[in-house]
Write a protein that holds these residues in place. Sequence first.
Motif, PDB file in Angstrom:
ATOM      1  N   GLY A  98       0.820  -1.204   0.000  1.00 19.97           N
ATOM      2  CA  GLY A  98       0.000   0.000   0.000  1.00 19.97           C
ATOM      3  C   GLY A  98       0.853   1.252   0.000  1.00 19.97           C
ATOM      4  O   GLY A  98       1.824   1.365  -0.733  1.00 19.97           O
ATOM      5  N   ILE A  99       0.489   2.199   0.824  1.00 12.02           N
ATOM      6  CA  ILE A  99       1.093   3.531   1.030  1.00 12.02           C
ATOM      7  C   ILE A  99       0.787   4.446  -0.161  1.00 12.02           C
ATOM      8  O   ILE A  99       1.344   4.307  -1.245  1.00 12.02           O
ATOM      9  N   ILE A 100      -0.100   5.377   0.088  1.00 11.99           N
ATOM     10  CA  ILE A 100      -0.590   6.283  -0.957  1.00 11.99           C
ATOM     11  C   ILE A 100       0.279   7.528  -1.080  1.00 11.99           C
ATOM     12  O   ILE A 100       0.626   7.946  -2.189  1.00 11.99           O
ATOM     13  N   PHE A 101       0.662   8.128   0.037  1.00  7.84           N
ATOM     14  CA  PHE A 101       1.326   9.431  -0.002  1.00  7.84           C
ATOM     15  C   PHE A 101       2.820   9.310   0.297  1.00  7.84           C
ATOM     16  O   PHE A 101       3.252   8.538   1.153  1.00  7.84           O
ATOM     17  N   SER A 102       3.605  10.120  -0.417  1.00 11.80           N
ATOM     18  CA  SER A 102       5.060   9.995  -0.369  1.00 11.80           C
ATOM     19  C   SER A 102       5.656  10.450   0.951  1.00 11.80           C
ATOM     20  O   SER A 102       6.728   9.967   1.341  1.00 11.80           O
ATOM     21  N   ASN A 103       5.004  11.381   1.662  1.00 12.98           N
ATOM     22  CA  ASN A 103       5.546  11.776   2.960  1.00 12.98           C
ATOM     23  C   ASN A 103       5.455  10.621   3.956  1.00 12.98           C
ATOM     24  O   ASN A 103       6.346  10.445   4.804  1.00 12.98           O
ATOM     25  N   VAL A 104       4.412   9.821   3.861  1.00 14.26           N
ATOM     26  CA  VAL A 104       4.305   8.632   4.705  1.00 14.26           C
ATOM     27  C   VAL A 104       5.344   7.597   4.277  1.00 14.26           C
ATOM     28  O   VAL A 104       6.007   6.978   5.116  1.00 14.26           O
ATOM     29  N   MET A 105       5.494   7.402   2.964  1.00 12.61           N
ATOM     30  CA  MET A 105       6.488   6.443   2.469  1.00 12.61           C
ATOM     31  C   MET A 105       7.885   6.796   2.972  1.00 12.61           C
ATOM     32  O   MET A 105       8.641   5.919   3.426  1.00 12.61           O
ATOM     33  N   MET A 106       8.253   8.056   2.889  1.00 16.30           N
ATOM     34  CA  MET A 106       9.588   8.460   3.327  1.00 16.30           C
ATOM     35  C   MET A 106       9.787   8.214   4.819  1.00 16.30           C
ATOM     36  O   MET A 106      10.907   7.935   5.269  1.00 16.30           O
ATOM     37  N   ALA A 107       8.719   8.273   5.593  1.00 20.12           N
ATOM     38  CA  ALA A 107       8.828   8.074   7.037  1.00 20.12           C
ATOM     39  C   ALA A 107       9.012   6.608   7.417  1.00 20.12           C
ATOM     40  O   ALA A 107       9.603   6.309   8.462  1.00 20.12           O
ATOM     41  N   VAL A 108       8.529   5.688   6.584  1.00 14.70           N
ATOM     42  CA  VAL A 108       8.535   4.272   6.975  1.00 14.70           C
ATOM     43  C   VAL A 108       9.470   3.418   6.134  1.00 14.70           C
ATOM     44  O   VAL A 108       9.748   2.269   6.497  1.00 14.70           O
ATOM     45  N   TYR A 109       9.947   3.937   5.038  1.00 11.84           N
ATOM     46  CA  TYR A 109      10.698   3.137   4.057  1.00 11.84           C
ATOM     47  C   TYR A 109      11.898   2.422   4.677  1.00 11.84           C
ATOM     48  O   TYR A 109      12.057   1.196   4.543  1.00 11.84           O
TER      49      TYR A 109
END
Length: 392
Positions: A98-109
């Motif tokens: 999943g993960i829709i938004f890139s700010n969330v992706m950058m936080a968890v990647y």
Amino acid sequence: MKKHLSMLAGGVAAAAFAAGAAQAESVKIGYMATFSGPPGVLGEHNRDGFQLGIEHLGGTLGDLDVEIIEADDQLKPDVGKQIIDRYLQSDRVDFVVGIIFSNVMMAVYEDVVGSETFLISTNAGPSPIAGESCSEYFFSTSWQNDQLHGAAGLQAVNDGVESAFLIAPNYQAGRDAMAGFKREFEGHGTIAGEILTQINQPDYSAEIAQIAAAGADAVFIFLPGGMGVNFVKQYASSGIDLPLYSGSTVDGTTLPAIGEEMMGGYSSPNFWAPDMDTPVNQRFMADFEERFGYIPSVYAAQGYDAAALIDSAIRAVDGDLSNKEGMRDAMRQADFESIRGDFQFGNNHFPVQDWYAGEVVSDDQGRATIALGDMVAEDFQDAYHQDCAMQW
């Protein structure tokens, strides 16, 4: 926040051994997306596409029962990190999807790939993870952010646009959007102005006034979900008559609200639309609306392909989820039937794919939908893959 959706396949698979490898009894998926507020429709489409993909595979992935643990990141990076911590430490998921938004992706990647857990992005594709921070544990079934917006830039060039005004939210994907558009457009046309707005900003009257005063002959917008609905409605009532080149703004998630304003106009350039003529897409379209009650968007298509990708990886190792090298190599081959037809990954595990112009048209029930137009980019690869050290 955490929700056990279901065991999508009945029964429990017996313990088995294939080629000396232990077959798991089930596969556990941590599915995280944004479901809250106006952007939540993106997560809904994405999740429903993923679920339909599993159903089309017989309710299993690689013949293993499936447990999905669903969570809403609320478009908040700190919430996303809390969810991922639980997925990895308590739930011990086999895949994060999943993960829709890139700010969330950058936080968890880094947390996910650092744990050597496969992360399958069904939307977010921020530029840092496409280059030097690429990982063998990350794969995307959507795009690298710049690709979508670079295709919009190419479409504007093909249409003879000489100057464009750019607007996007001030976060990683918004900055990637502007970079992607400018990379393909500059040298052919000029940038009349650009604005980075707040995320989830409801009022765009000040920005629209700047557009009117800038003297541009087209506007490029990246405002996904409810942001795009608000902007397009305000833009349509402003009296400005400049064409909109859209990245994730005029799409299947926003058309129910803005279809009348955009009828006959451009949608986002994309690799997929509801009328794509592939056997997999024909089945997808036939079943999706009956199953969920609405016309699917590209977010649903990306989720659907993620299920097929994971299925191909598990089958390649005969259900041995401990064989991560084997699953990685299988996913690199992209040996599955994609909704978009041919599918291939670049060395950074982002798709290399064809992009088409889109047009907002009426379907046979008079509803606004998107039809594929001319190809604007063939085998289009992101600009960051050359900075990725992976070669295979």
